[in-house]
Structure formats: structure tokens, C-alpha cells
Design a protein around this motif. Structure first.
Motif, PDB file in Angstrom:
ATOM      1  N   MET A   1      19.436   8.444  34.516  1.00 19.10           N
ATOM      2  CA  MET A   1      18.423   7.632  33.861  1.00 19.10           C
ATOM      3  C   MET A   1      17.117   8.445  33.833  1.00 19.10           C
ATOM      4  N   SER A   2      16.578   8.564  32.665  1.00 25.51           N
ATOM      5  CA  SER A   2      15.325   9.304  32.542  1.00 25.51           C
ATOM      6  C   SER A   2      14.154   8.407  32.959  1.00 25.51           C
ATOM      7  N   PRO A   3      13.086   8.994  33.415  1.00 22.92           N
ATOM      8  CA  PRO A   3      11.922   8.190  33.798  1.00 22.92           C
ATOM      9  C   PRO A   3      11.354   7.373  32.637  1.00 22.92           C
ATOM     10  N   GLU A   4      11.444   7.914  31.419  1.00 20.72           N
ATOM     11  CA  GLU A   4      10.937   7.185  30.262  1.00 20.72           C
ATOM     12  C   GLU A   4      11.724   5.902  30.017  1.00 20.72           C
ATOM     13  N   MET A   5      13.043   5.988  30.197  1.00 21.98           N
ATOM     14  CA  MET A   5      13.883   4.805  29.989  1.00 21.98           C
ATOM     15  C   MET A   5      13.580   3.750  31.063  1.00 21.98           C
ATOM     16  N   PHE A   6      13.402   4.210  32.290  1.00 24.68           N
ATOM     17  CA  PHE A   6      13.053   3.284  33.375  1.00 24.68           C
ATOM     18  C   PHE A   6      11.721   2.594  33.087  1.00 24.68           C
ATOM     19  N   VAL A   7      10.747   3.352  32.608  1.00 29.63           N
ATOM     20  CA  VAL A   7       9.435   2.783  32.293  1.00 29.63           C
ATOM     21  C   VAL A   7       9.555   1.780  31.137  1.00 29.63           C
ATOM     22  N   ASP A   8      10.387   2.078  30.150  1.00 27.84           N
ATOM     23  CA  ASP A   8      10.583   1.152  29.031  1.00 27.84           C
ATOM     24  C   ASP A   8      11.192  -0.164  29.509  1.00 27.84           C
ATOM     25  N   ILE A   9      12.189  -0.075  30.362  1.00 26.45           N
ATOM     26  CA  ILE A   9      12.830  -1.292  30.877  1.00 26.45           C
ATOM     27  C   ILE A   9      11.847  -2.082  31.729  1.00 26.45           C
ATOM     28  N   LEU A  10      11.097  -1.399  32.568  1.00 30.39           N
ATOM     29  CA  LEU A  10      10.116  -2.071  33.410  1.00 30.39           C
ATOM     30  C   LEU A  10       9.027  -2.736  32.563  1.00 30.39           C
ATOM     31  N   ARG A  11       8.555  -2.031  31.520  1.00 32.90           N
ATOM     32  CA  ARG A  11       7.539  -2.590  30.628  1.00 32.90           C
ATOM     33  C   ARG A  11       8.060  -3.849  29.927  1.00 32.90           C
ATOM     34  N   ASP A  12       9.307  -3.794  29.441  1.00 33.36           N
ATOM     35  CA  ASP A  12       9.885  -4.958  28.778  1.00 33.36           C
ATOM     36  C   ASP A  12      10.028  -6.130  29.743  1.00 33.36           C
ATOM     37  N   ALA A  13      10.437  -5.846  30.974  1.00 33.90           N
ATOM     38  CA  ALA A  13      10.590  -6.907  31.966  1.00 33.90           C
ATOM     39  C   ALA A  13       9.251  -7.538  32.321  1.00 33.90           C
ATOM     40  N   LEU A  14       8.235  -6.719  32.508  1.00 33.62           N
ATOM     41  CA  LEU A  14       6.914  -7.260  32.835  1.00 33.62           C
ATOM     42  C   LEU A  14       6.333  -8.064  31.671  1.00 33.62           C
ATOM     43  N   TRP A  15       6.532  -7.584  30.456  1.00 33.48           N
ATOM     44  CA  TRP A  15       6.051  -8.325  29.284  1.00 33.48           C
ATOM     45  C   TRP A  15       6.750  -9.686  29.189  1.00 33.48           C
ATOM     46  N   LEU A  16       8.056  -9.715  29.447  1.00 29.95           N
ATOM     47  CA  LEU A  16       8.797 -10.974  29.428  1.00 29.95           C
ATOM     48  C   LEU A  16       8.262 -11.933  30.490  1.00 29.95           C
ATOM     49  N   ILE A  17       7.986 -11.424  31.670  1.00 28.69           N
ATOM     50  CA  ILE A  17       7.442 -12.256  32.748  1.00 28.69           C
ATOM     51  C   ILE A  17       6.088 -12.829  32.347  1.00 28.69           C
ATOM     52  N   ILE A  18       5.239 -12.003  31.756  1.00 25.84           N
ATOM     53  CA  ILE A  18       3.912 -12.473  31.344  1.00 25.84           C
ATOM     54  C   ILE A  18       4.031 -13.579  30.301  1.00 25.84           C
ATOM     55  N   ILE A  19       4.895 -13.406  29.331  1.00 22.03           N
ATOM     56  CA  ILE A  19       5.066 -14.406  28.269  1.00 22.03           C
ATOM     57  C   ILE A  19       5.620 -15.710  28.842  1.00 22.03           C
ATOM     58  N   LEU A  20       6.608 -15.626  29.699  1.00 29.92           N
ATOM     59  CA  LEU A  20       7.233 -16.839  30.235  1.00 29.92           C
ATOM     60  C   LEU A  20       6.291 -17.591  31.169  1.00 29.92           C
ATOM     61  N   VAL A  21       5.549 -16.865  31.974  1.00 27.87           N
ATOM     62  CA  VAL A  21       4.593 -17.520  32.875  1.00 27.87           C
ATOM     63  C   VAL A  21       3.453 -18.138  32.080  1.00 27.87           C
ATOM     64  N   ALA A  22       3.004 -17.445  31.046  1.00 34.61           N
ATOM     65  CA  ALA A  22       1.911 -17.978  30.225  1.00 34.61           C
ATOM     66  C   ALA A  22       2.317 -19.268  29.533  1.00 34.61           C
ATOM     67  N   ALA A  23       3.583 -19.378  29.151  1.00 34.47           N
ATOM     68  CA  ALA A  23       4.045 -20.591  28.486  1.00 34.47           C
ATOM     69  C   ALA A  23       3.957 -21.808  29.407  1.00 34.47           C
ATOM     70  N   ILE A  24       3.994 -21.586  30.694  1.00 37.86           N
ATOM     71  CA  ILE A  24       3.919 -22.692  31.647  1.00 37.86           C
ATOM     72  C   ILE A  24       2.492 -22.885  32.164  1.00 37.86           C
ATOM     73  N   VAL A  25       1.782 -21.790  32.412  1.00 35.11           N
ATOM     74  CA  VAL A  25       0.485 -21.872  33.073  1.00 35.11           C
ATOM     75  C   VAL A  25      -0.662 -22.217  32.116  1.00 35.11           C
ATOM     76  N   VAL A  26      -0.621 -21.712  30.897  1.00 31.84           N
ATOM     77  CA  VAL A  26      -1.738 -21.929  29.969  1.00 31.84           C
ATOM     78  C   VAL A  26      -1.985 -23.409  29.674  1.00 31.84           C
ATOM     79  N   PRO A  27      -0.959 -24.216  29.389  1.00 31.95           N
ATOM     80  CA  PRO A  27      -1.248 -25.647  29.187  1.00 31.95           C
ATOM     81  C   PRO A  27      -1.879 -26.302  30.418  1.00 31.95           C
ATOM     82  N   SER A  28      -1.432 -25.904  31.595  1.00 32.17           N
ATOM     83  CA  SER A  28      -2.009 -26.449  32.824  1.00 32.17           C
ATOM     84  C   SER A  28      -3.466 -26.030  32.982  1.00 32.17           C
ATOM     85  N   LEU A  29      -3.776 -24.795  32.634  1.00 25.34           N
ATOM     86  CA  LEU A  29      -5.159 -24.335  32.709  1.00 25.34           C
ATOM     87  C   LEU A  29      -6.060 -25.092  31.737  1.00 25.34           C
ATOM     88  N   ILE A  30      -5.556 -25.360  30.544  1.00 19.57           N
ATOM     89  CA  ILE A  30      -6.345 -26.092  29.553  1.00 19.57           C
ATOM     90  C   ILE A  30      -6.622 -27.505  30.029  1.00 19.57           C
TER      91      ILE A  30
END
Length: 89
Positions: A1-30
Motif C-alpha cells: 500500500m502506497s502512502p498516497e493511497m493510505f492518505v486518500d482512504i483516511l481523507r475519505d473516512a474523515l470526510w464521511l465522519i464529518i458529514i455524518l456527525v454534522a447531519a446530527i449535530v447541526v440541527p441540535s446546535l441551531i
């Protein structure tokens, strides 16, 4: 596994986490902001007054977005499984 591929997978996973958490937290914050403005305008300093509406909105967000969240996680998992040959070879 190349470091670039690992970084791509990690970036996609973190982006997914941010989107899913925002879908739950943002309405509560409002709702929390609206209740805080209401409390400031009426000089009501009750802590439980802000807790219950935020709890209800968070539960409603989980109820309504649950199917979408599950689908996003399943799509990401399928994408990871499909990437296995390129990661190994």
C-alpha cells in the motif's frame, strides 16, 4: 500500500465522519441557539429548558437521517472492499 493511497482512504473516512456527525449535530446546535436567544430575551436561566429541545431534535435527526447515514456507511464499506485488490497489488 502506497502512502498516497493510505492518505486518500483516511481523507475519505474523515470526510464521511464529518458529514455524518454534522447531519446530527447541526440541527441540535441551531435549536440550542434559538433556545439560548429565547432565554436571554426572557431572562430565564433554567438549564433544563435548553436540554430537552436539543435532545428531541437530536433524536429526530437520528430517526430521519438514520437510513441515509447507514447507506453512506455501507457505500463507503463497499468502496473499501472494492479497493482491496489495488491496495494489495
Amino acid at each position: 500500500m502506497s502512502p498516497e493511497m493510505f492518505v486518500d482512504i483516511l481523507r475519505d473516512a474523515l470526510w464521511l465522519i464529518i458529514i455524518l456527525v454534522a447531519a446530527i449535530v447541526v440541527p441540535s446546535l441551531i435549536v440550542g441557539l434559538i433556545v439560548a436567544v429565547f432565554q436571554a430575551a426572557t431572562s430565564i436561566n433554567e438549564q433544563t429548558l435548553s436540554f430537552l429541545p436539543r435532545l428531541i431534535v437530536t433524536l429526530l435527526a437520528v430517526m430521519f437521517a438514520g437510513h441515509w447515514i447507514t447507506g453512506m456507511i455501507m457505500d463507503f464499506t463497499i468502496e473499501l472492499v472494492q479497493r482491496i485488490p489495488s491496495v494489495i497489488g
